[in-house]
Write a protein that holds these residues in place. Structure first.
Motif: not given
Length: 639
Positions: A420, A423, A431, A435, A441-442
């Motif tokens: 994480t 990312e 963003e 996140h 998450n996406d």
């Protein structure tokens, strides 16, 4: 504390459906079991349920001015009502009660829409001014009290404290908003101004809405924002010296009541600070309550007892089983839309306990948002320091690759769960923060949703909520920016919603002095380094509290209201979860990728992966559908 509802004909002065208005009002009986009433005139109907706190003998709502041309329904408390009553009296206004509600009526007469600027408190209210043919709605600055509304197809405007109240209005579509579903599975709640239904909205904190008969529905207008205006020249010593008097004044202002009053005491910094201030300004012992868990890993009641002993409070503590999982359907009925913060369960229990002794309880909510007390604030600032060293053109490919390549290691110690973080470093601050705080998450949301549902979203992503607030933030400091985003999203959408519904379910009023707007304004202007320093949140807040609380309270590891979700879903809730997640009705919504749902169930129950967050969200979404008769995102309109 109360519940309010209303109907307003935007197209003329049609007769109000009195039976429908009563249904709307009775749907939130729990918010005001003491008494209730309605007012109906051509084109307008108001309803009110009352939980008497101030001026018990009078103050029945709807409440009018002298000639009955102005009427109000009000939910909340105005803490400066006595000062306003004196000021308005000198301006020629006549008061018939000692109730804070009547102040709003005369403040409207005196200052019109600017009346909200004069109110210190938590509130949502509606005013009808017959002479001006104007309906005026307002919500308090931080969103402590809720306000929902909808414009029905026939031109009737409806509003209410809870979503269930306007769901009781005839003609409200139950069609689900796909964007709200996307937001729910990102945040765990549906952020303002959306609701789960396309046809309904929440009035955002710090906003008003003005409607005039015969005119199109206007857009809500903002009347307040968290300023984050720096206080220049203040040293650490200056801040410490000023903080406690301001905190004490905020707490004292919240103690006005004609009923028994107490406080939640978890043993954390914020609730302990509130209790310490209460003990210094009240006569006699403070009533405090907390809950203990029968599992030491989740129990912090000993810290609450330490504070209770130090301040000689009249303390009440009850033990709750860590397997207190029988509230799923109850919570779905309370929240009216999907809501996945599992700490709603212990919050419900502590409100239930408090109501045995008091009618009003003060809480410590808001301390983390004010003073950067969340772990995610520390993480975001650590990531931001790395971002500052490398341009996005370098970070995005390098950390994007590491994030994609690094395995997801839920089972590993936290220090090894770098996926994480990698990312987040590949993204900008907003963003990356999104996140980091997203429940799913996406990538997981993309797998969770069906191809058809993703197509229906038309590229919409839940990050747009945060991006919108980041674009209008009155600060460009990174820490202040994420605090601002939290105050616009997590605070009203999760924390304050949780406390309002849980407390009102037990006819308990909860007040939040750390969210007194004057206190919030001052704290927002403090240097970010006074809040988060050397990886420690609430830095100067804790230092200022040293004379009042022990280091055991101030510097222990933050726990919060945690529950053992992963174990529940592999143990006592195993079959409940499986039946809900694989429910044919859930499949019928067209929202979910059924193959991925089955995969998550199998992997979680085998212990291969911890999918408890996603499965709990789906479980609560299914409970919402069952309790509220909603139509799927592709469904028809239910009446």
């Amino acid at each position: 504390m109360c519940g309010i509802v209303g109907m307003f004909d935007t197209q003329g002065a049609r007769d109000i459906d009195r039976a429908a208005l009563h249904r709307m009002n009775d749907s939130q009986f729990h918010r005001g079991p003491v008494e209730g009433d309605v007012h109906v005139e051509p084109g307008l109907g108001f309803g009110h349920r009352r939980l008497s706190i101030i001026d018990l003998a009078s103050g029945l709502q709807p409440l009018f001015n002298e000639d009955h041309s102005v009427v109000v329904v009000f939910n909340g408390e105005i803490y400066n009502f006595r000062a306003l009553m004196r000021e308005l009296s000198t301006r020629g206004h006549t008061f018939r009660t000692r109730c804070d509600t009547e102040v709003i009526v005369h403040a409207w007469e005196e200052w019109g829409e600017q009346c909200v600027q004069r109110l210190r408190g938590m509130f949502s209210f509606a005013i009808w001014d017959r002479n001006r043919k104007t309906l005026f709605l307002a919500r308090d600055r931080l969103g402590i009290k809720p306000m929902h509304y909808a414009l029905l197809p026939d031109g009737m405007f409806v509003f209410g404290s809870e979503l269930k109240s306007i769901m009781a209005a005839p003609g409200l579509s139950r069609e689900i908003d796909p964007c709200a579903v996307e937001e729910y599975f990102a945040y765990g709640y549906v952020p303002e101004p959306r609701t789960i239904f396309k046809a309904a909205r929440k009035l955002k904190p710090g906003y008003t809405l003005t409607l005039k008969a015969g005119e199109p529905l206007a857009a809500p207008r903002r009347y307040w924002d968290v300023p984050f205006k720096p206080h220049y020249g203040m040293t650490d010593r200056d801040i410490e010296g000023e903080l406690i008097p301001r905190l004490r004044e905020a707490v004292e202002s919240h103690l006005v009541a004609d009923v028994p009053l107490g406080a939640f005491l978890s043993g954390g910094v914020d609730s302990s600070a509130v209790v310490a201030m209460m003990a210094g300004v009240t006569n006699g012992p403070v009533n405090t309550c907390s809950i203990a868990f029968d599992d030491p890993a989740f129990d912090e009641s000993e810290y609450a007892r330490q504070v209770a002993t130090r301040y000689g409070t009249r303390h009440q503590c009850e033990t709750v089983s860590k397997d207190d999982y029988g509230l799923i359907d109850t919570l779905a009925a309370l929240y009216d839309e999907p809501y996945a913060d599992s700490s709603a369960i212990p919050t419900y229990r502590v409100c239930q306990l408090a109501r045995k002794r008091v009618t009003v309880a003060l809480s410590g909510d808001g301390g983390d948002e004010n003073f950067a007390g969340y772990r995610r604030h520390r993480m975001a600032m650590g990531e931001e320091r790395v971002r500052a060293m490398l341009p996005l053109a370098v970070r995005k490919p390098v950390f994007g690759f590491l994030g994609a390549a690094y395995p997801k290691a839920d089972w590993a110690p936290r220090v090894f769960r770098a996926k994480t973080t990698f990312e987040a470093l590949a993204r900008d601050l907003t963003e990356g923060y999104f996140h980091g705080v997203s429940m799913l998450n996406d990538r997981v949301r993309s797998q969770l949703f069906s191809d058809g549902f993703r197509s229906e979203l038309q590229g919409y992503r839940a990050i747009e909520v945060m991006r919108g607030y980041a674009a209008e933030a009155p600060t460009d400091d990174p820490l202040s920016l994420v605090q601002y985003i939290d105050m616009k999203t997590y605070l009203p959408g999760d924390i304050l919603t949780k406390v309002d519904r849980a407390s009102m379910a037990h006819s308990l009023e909860v007040r939040v002095p750390l969210l007194d707007h004057e206190f919030v304004e001052w704290v927002s202007g403090l240097p970010p380094s006074s809040k988060l320093r050397n990886g420690e949140g609430k830095h100067l807040f804790k230092k200022a509290l040293k004379p009042y609380l022990s280091d055991d309270i101030l510097y222990r590891k933050k726990m919060g209201f945690s529950i053992p979700l992963a174990a529940w879903l592999r143990g006592p809730l195993r079959e409940t979860m499986k039946q809900a997640v694989l429910n044919p009705a859930l499949e019928g919504t067209g929202i979910f990728n059924q193959h991925y749902l089955r995969q998550m169930v199998d992997e979680h129950q085998s212990g291969a992966h911890d999918h408890s967050t996603a499965l709990w969200q789906v479980l609560m979404f299914d409970a919402f559908l069952r309790k509220n008769g909603a139509d799927g995102a592709h469904g028809s309109t239910a009446q």
